[in-house]
Motif scaffolding. Structure first.
Motif: not given
Length: 210
Positions: A153-165
């Protein structure tokens, strides 16, 4: 992505010489870029996509490291060993890879030696990733998987609209089992435990960290 390293500047410099032979090619998912035991004399850069370093251990194929966008690979081209024991495979839907021969790379670096420091920084980071990998193998399975998900998640995680990874859909239970050196069924159980504990919002693809 470790975009704080200005690796693209080096790649742009390597492309400038009109006499320099280099390629930029797009590979599909599951395609091998370098086969096992194939000693490469080529240096590579990931323009886009995610690939993995695979090793064969006791008849099973494991992932020892991930190679992300803005990473260099092909370090074994500088080795004196005649062969290697790992392969490089695309795990994202596609990956675009820049490549250049080691000989041309060294010639151009000699003309602009300040890029040597950048290259050595990348080599040191590659070793550090491998050290980190072996440091987490002793952990209990669920903690090992949690550690792997943090790392990815540190390298390729995407932040969702609800601010989850949210991890990309190609990070599956199979990929996690190969990286964490455990069975796919055990990964499923551990993901369920993490979801039940509230650490994971979603255990199925796309795996989402709360």
């Amino acid at each position: 992505m470790e975009l704080y390293k200005n690796n693209s500047a080096l790649v742009d410099y390597l492309k400038q010489d009109p006499l320099t032979k280099w390629t930029e090619k797009t590979y599909e998912k599951d395609r091998l870029i370098i086969d096992e035991y194939e000693k490469s004399s080529t240096f590579y850069y990931v323009v886009e996509g995610v690939i993995s370093v695979e090793i064969l251990n006791e008849g099973k194929r494991y992932i020892s490291s991930f190679i992300f966008q803005n990473d260099f690979f092909g370090l074994d081209s500088f080795s004196t060993f005649k062969q290697k024991e790992h392969s490089i495979r695309v795990i994202s839907e596609q990956a675009t890879i820049f490549s250049i021969s080691k000989e041309i790379l060294l010639r151009l670096l000699n003309e602009e030696p300040h890029y040597y420091e950048l290259l050595l920084t990348n080599f040191a980071d590659i070793f550090q990733r491998h050290y980190g990998y072996f440091n987490f193998l002793h952990l209990p399975t669920t903690e090992r998987i949690k550690h792997a998900l943090h790392y990815l998640s540190d390298h390729i995680g995407l932040l969702t609209a609800a601010e989850h990874l949210e991890l990309p859909t190609f990070i599956t239970q199979e990929i996690l089992s190969k990286f964490c050196r455990t069975s796919q069924s055990r990964v499923s159980v551990s993901l369920g435990e993490l979801e039940q504990a509230g650490w994971l919002l979603r255990k199925k693809v796309p795996i989402t960290i709360n």
